[in-house]
Design a protein around this motif. Structure first.
Motif, PDB file in Angstrom:
ATOM      1  N   ASN A   7      88.010  -5.070 -42.559  1.00 35.63           N
ATOM      2  CA  ASN A   7      87.696  -4.780 -41.220  1.00 35.63           C
ATOM      3  C   ASN A   7      86.138  -4.783 -41.085  1.00 35.63           C
ATOM      4  N   THR A   8      85.720  -5.808 -40.311  1.00 31.05           N
ATOM      5  CA  THR A   8      84.161  -5.424 -40.128  1.00 31.05           C
ATOM      6  C   THR A   8      83.668  -5.294 -38.696  1.00 31.05           C
ATOM      7  N   TYR A   9      83.394  -4.414 -38.335  1.00 30.49           N
ATOM      8  CA  TYR A   9      82.824  -3.977 -36.798  1.00 30.49           C
ATOM      9  C   TYR A   9      81.511  -3.931 -36.574  1.00 30.49           C
ATOM     10  N   ILE A  10      80.766  -4.457 -35.549  1.00 31.48           N
ATOM     11  CA  ILE A  10      79.432  -4.572 -35.218  1.00 31.48           C
ATOM     12  C   ILE A  10      79.262  -4.305 -33.836  1.00 31.48           C
TER      13      ILE A  10
ATOM     14  N   MET B 299      87.241   1.679 -49.312  1.00 30.51           N
ATOM     15  CA  MET B 299      85.995   1.947 -49.323  1.00 30.51           C
ATOM     16  C   MET B 299      85.484   1.395 -47.871  1.00 30.51           C
ATOM     17  N   CYS B 300      84.690   2.413 -47.208  1.00 31.23           N
ATOM     18  CA  CYS B 300      84.095   2.379 -46.063  1.00 31.23           C
ATOM     19  C   CYS B 300      82.419   2.633 -46.101  1.00 31.23           C
ATOM     20  N   TYR B 301      81.830   1.734 -45.286  1.00 31.63           N
ATOM     21  CA  TYR B 301      80.585   1.535 -45.173  1.00 31.63           C
ATOM     22  C   TYR B 301      79.888   1.603 -44.028  1.00 31.63           C
ATOM     23  N   LEU B 302      78.844   2.378 -43.602  1.00 33.84           N
ATOM     24  CA  LEU B 302      78.157   2.359 -42.195  1.00 33.84           C
ATOM     25  C   LEU B 302      76.564   1.699 -42.741  1.00 33.84           C
ATOM     26  N   LEU B 303      76.417   0.580 -41.928  1.00 34.61           N
ATOM     27  CA  LEU B 303      75.097  -0.012 -42.255  1.00 34.61           C
ATOM     28  C   LEU B 303      74.210  -0.138 -41.072  1.00 34.61           C
ATOM     29  N   PRO B 304      73.116   0.687 -40.852  1.00 41.11           N
ATOM     30  CA  PRO B 304      72.384   0.407 -39.620  1.00 41.11           C
ATOM     31  C   PRO B 304      71.287  -0.598 -39.617  1.00 41.11           C
TER      32      PRO B 304
ATOM     33  N   LEU C 259      90.687  -9.265 -41.470  1.00 39.87           N
ATOM     34  CA  LEU C 259      91.572  -9.986 -42.319  1.00 39.87           C
ATOM     35  C   LEU C 259      92.551  -9.217 -43.308  1.00 39.87           C
ATOM     36  N   PHE C 260      93.856  -9.353 -42.768  1.00 36.19           N
ATOM     37  CA  PHE C 260      95.081  -8.799 -43.482  1.00 36.19           C
ATOM     38  C   PHE C 260      96.089  -9.655 -44.263  1.00 36.19           C
TER      39      PHE C 260
ATOM     40  N   ILE D 252      74.536  -1.607 -35.377  1.00 35.97           N
ATOM     41  CA  ILE D 252      75.271  -0.886 -36.508  1.00 35.97           C
ATOM     42  C   ILE D 252      76.558  -1.651 -37.049  1.00 35.97           C
ATOM     43  N   ILE D 253      76.570  -1.750 -38.292  1.00 39.90           N
ATOM     44  CA  ILE D 253      77.960  -2.484 -38.958  1.00 39.90           C
ATOM     45  C   ILE D 253      78.627  -1.409 -39.415  1.00 39.90           C
ATOM     46  N   ARG D 254      79.962  -1.278 -39.310  1.00 36.71           N
ATOM     47  CA  ARG D 254      81.073  -0.558 -40.030  1.00 36.71           C
ATOM     48  C   ARG D 254      81.959  -1.358 -40.808  1.00 36.71           C
ATOM     49  N   TYR D 255      82.075  -1.277 -41.923  1.00 39.04           N
ATOM     50  CA  TYR D 255      83.030  -2.130 -42.826  1.00 39.04           C
ATOM     51  C   TYR D 255      84.119  -1.091 -43.563  1.00 39.04           C
ATOM     52  N   ARG D 256      85.379  -1.802 -43.567  1.00 38.37           N
ATOM     53  CA  ARG D 256      86.258  -1.057 -44.225  1.00 38.37           C
ATOM     54  C   ARG D 256      87.202  -1.958 -45.157  1.00 38.37           C
ATOM     55  N   GLY D 257      87.304  -1.606 -46.392  1.00 38.98           N
ATOM     56  CA  GLY D 257      88.195  -2.583 -47.161  1.00 38.98           C
ATOM     57  C   GLY D 257      89.091  -1.679 -47.889  1.00 38.98           C
ATOM     58  N   HIS D 258      90.233  -2.414 -48.133  1.00 38.89           N
ATOM     59  CA  HIS D 258      91.439  -1.436 -48.834  1.00 38.89           C
ATOM     60  C   HIS D 258      92.237  -2.458 -49.454  1.00 38.89           C
TER      61      HIS D 258
END
Length: 483
Positions: A386-389, A335-340, A401-402, A346-352
């Motif tokens: 993965n959280t990218y700001i 799941m990938c999410y883009l939050l302005p 976090l892996f 801007i925050i981009r998050y990926r979870g697997h």
């Protein structure tokens, strides 16, 4: 008047033909739905790869396993598949790289991703059964096929970025040369078909930059790794890290296999660490784009993962290798999410969450005296976050976090492990937790200072030996350039 009318009609016909070429031929040499398919040529070339490699092993290297006969083939089929004892890099990186040759042979002959995957399996299976006088290797079959598809489609897409049939002269030669280095099978097919020097209209392209945007970066700097969590027993070396993000998960058009690929590779320039420190690939196989709230973007789907982390003793006085971990064949949901948050933040998050069909992990006990193998094989699962700001023009912050968990189910209590050619290693399970934080400070629109910290926690449980807990950290300081 009739002549003028005729000229107008001819002009309109020419314009419509050019427009038709642009619509119909755009990416005709890259899209498997439009490319002319050559399945038999792909099959012959796949067997040709095996014949070439076998001939090199047999007549140049004179390797013992290459002295095959009809009796060796019968013995291979009779004995069945085993787990082999090749070194970590050969089994979990070199074999997938070999598989990428099979895969790209099929792709460059107009075949789709899934069909090319079948050709990769067939090429690996025929090698294991017919081209060696050793028992066929199950782990080789899996890593070559599934890992080979990940590396194969990644290199195929990268080579497409370089190819341009409208170019001539030195630039054309350089593009074809680099494309062949990245994807040798494709380059060979272009030479055989004449596409390598054929000049076409400018609309005959191999990549749609609007549909599949490309973001590439190269980071160079110094990497300091501590020995078993000791700050003053460390080793430093120069490194290069390449990253490419192909496609955009937050577009509705990104839904086909490998329309999104994230590739990262770490290369150690000097020091005593392996030349290739890591290779990480995340590719979307199928996905769905959503907009849950105004301005918010979300993508859920099925992803293909390939991860390879390698290290050696930090220095000559070290007693323990920090880590070795691989998921050569893994697939899972994501799941990938883009939050302005604000205009500039801007925050981009990926979870697997992934199932690992084949993985490898460092072991503290199992050793093969002939090959130096020091790792277990098995299957398991992995969790990634993965959280990218982005902070506008100021910089960025990234937190990873892996968590990898590899289970080895076939091992032995005693030295019998060394005499069994089908062992996976030490029976038990190994967990590697990687915590990574990276701060980026912009110094120009295309360059930033990158400061990263990495913390590795390896928790190994053995059924017949004492458990081992190992911790290692590293720091990286580099300059990251986006191009």
């Amino acid at each position: 008047m009739k002549r003028v009318f005729a000229y107008i009609v001819c002009f309109l016909l020419i314009i419509s033909d050019i427009c038709a070429q642009q619509a119909d031929s755009l990416f005709a040499y890259n899209d498997s739905l439009r490319m002319k398919k050559h399945p038999w040529r792909a099959a012959i070339q796949t067997l040709g790869i095996n014949a070439t490699v076998w001939a090199y092993d047999r007549y140049i290297r004179e390797a013992g396993f290459s002295y095959i006969s009809i009796h060796s083939v019968k013995d291979n089929i009779k004995r069945g598949f085993v787990w082999d004892n090749d070194p970590f890099s050969i089994n979990l990186l070199d074999h997938p790289f070999h598989g990428s040759f099979y895969y790209n042979t099929a792709r460059s002959n107009g075949l789709s991703h899934w069909t090319s995957l079948a050709y990769t399996f067939a090429g690996s299976l025929s090698w294991e059964l017919f081209a060696e006088r050793e028992s066929p290797s199950l782990n080789d079959l899996i890593s070559t096929t599934i890992g080979g598809a990940a590396l194969g489609e990644g290199t195929y897409r990268i080579s497409s970025l370089l190819l341009d049939d409208s170019k001539r002269g030195a630039e054309r030669f350089l593009r074809e040369l680099l494309g062949t280095v990245i994807s040798p099978s494709r380059g060979l097919n272009r030479l055989l078909s004449g596409d390598a020097w054929k000049v076409r209209h400018k609309y005959y392209k191999y990549h749609d930059y609007e549909k599949f945007p490309i973001n590439c970066s190269l980071t160079t700097g110094v990497r300091l790794m501590a020995d078993n969590n000791h700050l003053f027993r460390e080793n430093s070396n120069l490194f290069l890290e390449f990253n490419m993000i192909y496609g955009d998960l937050f577009k509705n058009s990104t839904s086909k296999p490998y329309d999104y690929i994230n590739i990262t590779s770490l290369i150690n320039v000097d020091g005593n660490q392996p030349l290739i420190g890591s290779v990480n690939i995340i590719a979307q196989l199928a996905g769905k784009y959503l907009e849950p709230l105004p301005g918010h973007k979300m993508s859920v789907g099925l992803f293909h993962h390939f991860d390879y982390f390698d290290s050696e003793l930090v220095n000559k006085d070290s007693k323990v290798v920090p880590f070795k971990i691989s998921e050569a064949a893994a697939v899972g949901v994501g799941m990938c999410y883009l939050l302005p948050v604000t205009k500039n933040v801007i925050i981009r998050y990926r979870g697997h969450l992934n199932a690992i069909l084949l993985g490898g992990s460092l072991t503290d006990y199992y050793r093969n005296q002939l090959t130096g193998r020091n790792y277990n094989m098995g299957s398991g699962y992995s969790i990634k976050s993965n959280t990218y700001i982005e902070f506008g023009k100021y910089g960025s912050f990234e937190l990873n976090l892996f968590d990898y968990h590899i289970f080895t189910w076939k091992g032995y209590r005693s030295e019998e492990v060394y005499s069994d050619p089908s062992t996976q290693g030490d029976k038990g399970n190994t967990q590697l937790l990687l915590i990574n934080a990276i701060m980026g400070l912009n110094v120009s629109p295309s360059a930033k200072i990158s400061l990263g910290s990495f913390y590795y926690i390896r928790n190994a449980h053995y059924d017949y030996h004492e458990d081992v807990l190992s911790r290692t950290f590293e720091f990286r300081l580099g300059l990251k350039y986006k191009f």
